[in-house]
Each structure stands twice: as C-alpha cells, then as structure tokens.
Design an enzyme around this catalytic site. Structure first.
Site, mmCIF file in Angstrom:
data_model
loop_
_atom_site.group_PDB
_atom_site.id
_atom_site.type_symbol
_atom_site.label_atom_id
_atom_site.label_comp_id
_atom_site.label_asym_id
_atom_site.label_seq_id
_atom_site.Cartn_x
_atom_site.Cartn_y
_atom_site.Cartn_z
ATOM 1 N N GLU A 146 52.225 -51.005 -87.702
ATOM 2 C CA GLU A 146 52.653 -52.292 -87.161
ATOM 3 C C GLU A 146 52.072 -52.457 -85.754
ATOM 4 O OE1 GLU A 146 56.732 -54.991 -86.988
ATOM 5 O OE2 GLU A 146 56.887 -52.835 -87.343
ATOM 6 N N ASP A 184 60.007 -45.810 -86.372
ATOM 7 C CA ASP A 184 61.008 -46.839 -86.061
ATOM 8 C C ASP A 184 62.441 -46.386 -86.329
ATOM 9 O OD1 ASP A 184 59.536 -48.850 -84.944
ATOM 10 O OD2 ASP A 184 59.134 -49.891 -86.811
ATOM 11 N N HIS A 199 58.782 -60.714 -82.744
ATOM 12 C CA HIS A 199 58.547 -61.373 -84.043
ATOM 13 C C HIS A 199 59.779 -62.123 -84.561
ATOM 14 C CE1 HIS A 199 60.359 -57.877 -86.044
ATOM 15 N NE2 HIS A 199 59.349 -57.094 -85.765
ATOM 16 N N ASP A 252 52.959 -53.348 -82.864
ATOM 17 C CA ASP A 252 53.635 -52.854 -81.663
ATOM 18 C C ASP A 252 53.429 -51.359 -81.470
ATOM 19 O OD1 ASP A 252 55.272 -52.836 -84.019
ATOM 20 O OD2 ASP A 252 56.977 -52.235 -82.825
ATOM 21 N N HIS A 260 52.806 -45.294 -88.116
ATOM 22 C CA HIS A 260 53.155 -46.655 -88.536
ATOM 23 C C HIS A 260 52.127 -47.600 -87.942
ATOM 24 C CE1 HIS A 260 55.383 -50.127 -89.585
ATOM 25 N NE2 HIS A 260 56.179 -50.208 -88.545
ATOM 26 N N HIS A 272 60.801 -46.639 -80.347
ATOM 27 C CA HIS A 272 61.423 -47.642 -79.470
ATOM 28 C C HIS A 272 62.678 -47.032 -78.865
ATOM 29 C CE1 HIS A 272 58.973 -51.096 -80.602
ATOM 30 N NE2 HIS A 272 59.247 -50.924 -81.875
ATOM 31 N N TYR A 331 69.603 -52.927 -83.807
ATOM 32 C CA TYR A 331 68.282 -52.577 -84.346
ATOM 33 C C TYR A 331 68.353 -52.362 -85.849
ATOM 34 C CZ TYR A 331 63.703 -50.292 -84.409
ATOM 35 O OH TYR A 331 62.394 -49.967 -84.666
ATOM 36 N N HIS A 358 59.911 -49.049 -91.998
ATOM 37 C CA HIS A 358 60.277 -50.234 -92.762
ATOM 38 C C HIS A 358 59.041 -50.962 -93.296
ATOM 39 C CE1 HIS A 358 59.521 -53.223 -89.347
ATOM 40 N NE2 HIS A 358 59.320 -52.048 -88.824
#
Length: 405
Positions: free
Chosen positions: A80, A164, A24, A82, A78, A229, A196, A145
């Site tokens: 998101e 994250d 992104h 991904d 989360h 991640h 990160y 986030h």
C-alpha cells in the site's frame, strides 16, 4: 525525528506525519506515523519503506546509522502506498538490494512503479532470511488487509514486525507504549486501537483470529511488536494480542450508541427520551450526530458498543443522505455480533426508518423491530414511546451479552 534503537542493531527509521487528517477517506485527527525498520547486521536489511512524501525523512534516518548503499535486503511486508511509495527513492540509493516480497506483492508493486532492473526474491510462509546475527521468518497474512500482506518475525530479537496489524493512526513523539503512557492515558491508546481496527480490519475478524492462532501454534516468542503505524508495543505485547483476539471475536462493551442525523431537530429531540430510557435500564449510552462527526468516529463507536440505534428523518420517502452514507460505509465493513434498531421523524410519508432497518437486515445484524416513529415534532405521547423504546432496546442488549462470551 532521528532514528530510534528498538533492539540491538535494530532501529526505527520511519517518519511522523503530524498534519495528515484525511487518510484515504478515513479521518485521522491525531495524525499518524509511517514506521519502517533497519537491521544493521552483517547483511544490512531494511524492513518496509514509507509514504513517498516522507522519503527524505527515512533516508536521513538511515544515513544516521549506515550508508544506504550498504543495504543488501529490502523486505516489503505490504505494498500500500503509505508503506511502499518511497521505494523508488530508496532503491536509487541501494540499487543492489534484493527485495523480499510475496508473489502478490511483487505483481502489485509492478502496477505502482517501474520495477525494471530490481531483483526480487518471492517468499511465502515459512521462508527465512539470515542477516548474520538475526534470522527473519516470513508469515503471509493475505487480506490483512491487502492480498499481498505478510509479517516478519526476527527470531533472536523476539520481535514481530507486524505491518498494519496492531497499529494505530497516532502521531506522537513517543515511540513505545510505555513512553506514551507516561504522558497519556491507557484509554487514549486503547481507543486508538479500536478506531484503527474498526475502520480498517473489521471485515477480517476471522482472518485475524486465524493468524493469531498460527502465531500461537508456531510457538513464536514475542516480547516486542513493531507495527507500521503508531507506537511500538514493548511493555506488554501480550496485551495487544489479547485485545485483538477479543475485538476479532466481536466482544464489545455493554453499551448503546445512537447514531443519527436530523433535518428540523425532530429526530434529534427523539434521542433525549431514548437516552433516558437506556440509562434508566442501567446501560451506558453514547450519541453521535453524523454531520457533526467524522464517519470514522461513528464506525468506531458502533464497533465498541453491543447495540446501535440509527436515527433518521425521512426525506423523499428514504433515509436522510448522511445516514444512508454511513450505513452504506458500515455495510462494506461487514459487521457481526451487533444489535440494531431505528427511529425517526417523518412528515407525510414515512420510509426512512423502514429503509434503515432493511440495511441492518442485509448486514445480518440482530434486529430489534419495528422501531419507533413520530409525525413532525414529537409530542408528549411520542416522548413516552421513545422512552419505552430505549428501555426495551437496552434490556435486549443486556440479554444479548451471552453471545459475546
């Protein structure tokens, strides 16, 4: 890669994305991983999904341990994409699973996918789930986030599945920090953490500190942190917690980073005596040319250094476009506890340096003004001014260190 046991009956079942280089708009030169975790207990539980491109990878990993139809709980920390865009493929194989998610997560997920027929259990901080041998505790972490975010703590395993937080964008065959350090350096790992944090979590420093404080106050015993991640922290999870606390406080190296771009090399030539002045004052310095470097690298180096000098030529009475783009991006990350100055070359009408300084003031940074400018190519006199400017800025950076205590 096949599933990897991380705790008794708990497995990493995620995917490694060796090829991704644009996440992104955030450049990921080392790829990334999409981590999710299977608890093969009396109630088989999956924590998080993966990016939809890798649905088949996580499904195959799960099948290597258990029939997916036996999964009765799906925890989504989360939403998101991904982490959650493979949820449709997973739910097709485990249609009776109950989805544990925050209220904001449930509402957000409905915007991404058709959730009709799925069963949701909305949870908040303090809610628990017993899977048999394990008790899962949910802790909401809104705006870390995204608004929906939470983490999951597996009490008996002393395992924090941290979403994250504590992650890194890094594709590697190693699943754990100690494995990674057998073939790479600690600097490489810590640099990935800085990268990160700076590009994703910089605006949320106060929230990071508050949530770490909540974990400490709750007395949670943690001997492993498994993010969504990058590598899993098992050698010394306290180290990454301490590192995050320091970064969230705004702590940084006694260093100056020069972030610049140039049109006909005049601004670039100014960096040479400026660097020498900084070095002669005993301060480390790094130089980043914007058109030759990803924005994410410039953001990381900005956040690692106490002081930043922005170099820009003037074009049409304003900053050079790449410099303006960088400062606009940086402003959105809401940096604090940093010093900034500016320099640059102009022809018949200066304005770039003035605009750069105004950008820094709007961010609330500690400004060193008025900066230094030269007309066209720097003369010998200009070079002397640049050298003294570098020395003066380095002195101010050293004096500013008390604010990082």
């Amino acid at each position: 890669m096949a599933a990897v046991k991380i705790k008794p009956d708990i497995y990493w079942v995620g995917a490694i994305d060796w090829a991704v280089r644009d996440f992104h708009g955030y450049i990921t030169p080392n790829g990334t991983t999409y981590n999710n975790y299977l608890i093969n207990d009396q109630q088989v539980t999956l924590v998080d999904a993966v990016k939809h491109d890798f649905a088949s990878s996580t499904i195959e990993n799960i099948k290597g341990i258990v029939d997916p139809s036996k999964i009765v709980n799906l925890v989504i920390n989360h939403i998101e994409p991904d982490h959650a865009s493979a949820i449709g493929s997973l739910m097709a194989l485990m249609p009776n699973a109950v989805i544990y998610i925050t209220e904001r997560g449930r509402k957000g997920l409905e915007r991404y996918t058709d959730t009709s027929g799925w069963t949701f259990k909305v949870v908040k901080t303090g809610d628990t789930l017993n899977t048999g041998s394990y008790n899962l505790l949910f802790l909401e972490t809104p705006m870390l986030h995204w608004p929906d975010s939470m983490v999951t703590y597996v009490k008996e395993a002393k395992l924090l599945i941290s979403q994250d937080a504590f992650g890194q964008h890094m594709a590697t065959a190693a699943r754990f920090d100690d494995e990674f350090l057998e073939c790479a350096s600690l600097f490489e790992l810590e640099d990935a953490v800085w990268d990160y944090y700076a590009n994703i979590l910089m605006p949320f420093g106060q929230l990071v500190k508050a949530k770490i404080g909540e974990i400490v106050k709750a007395g949670l015993e943690i001997d492993m942190i498994a993010p969504d991640h990058g590598i899993i922290w098992r050698k010394d999870p306290g180290k990454i917690i301490k590192m995050y606390s320091d970064i969230a406080e705004g702590n940084a190296d006694q260093r100056v980073v020069i972030i610049y771009d140039t049109m006909w090399h005049s601004t670039e030539l100014m960096t040479i005596p400026i660097v020498q002045g900084i070095k002669d004052e005993g301060v480390d310095c790094k130089v980043i040319k914007l058109r030759a470097s990803p924005t994410s690298v410039a953001i990381k180096e900005f956040w690692k250094a106490r002081g930043c000098l922005i170099g820009t030529p003037t074009i049409n009475n304003v900053m050079f476009p790449s410099v303006a783009e960088f400062l606009h991006h940086l402003g959105g990350l809401r940096p604090k506890n940093r010093m900034m100055g500016a320099f640059g070359s102009y022809g018949w009408g200066g304005g770039g340096v003035k605009e750069a300084l105004e950008s820094g003031r709007k961010m609330g940074l500690e400004m060193v003004e008025p900066g230094v400018q030269c007309v066209y190519k720097p003369s010998a006199e200009d070079e002397t001014k640049c050298y003294e400017f570098g020395k003066d800025f380095a002195r101010k950076v050293k004096e500013y260190q008390g604010k990082f205590a």
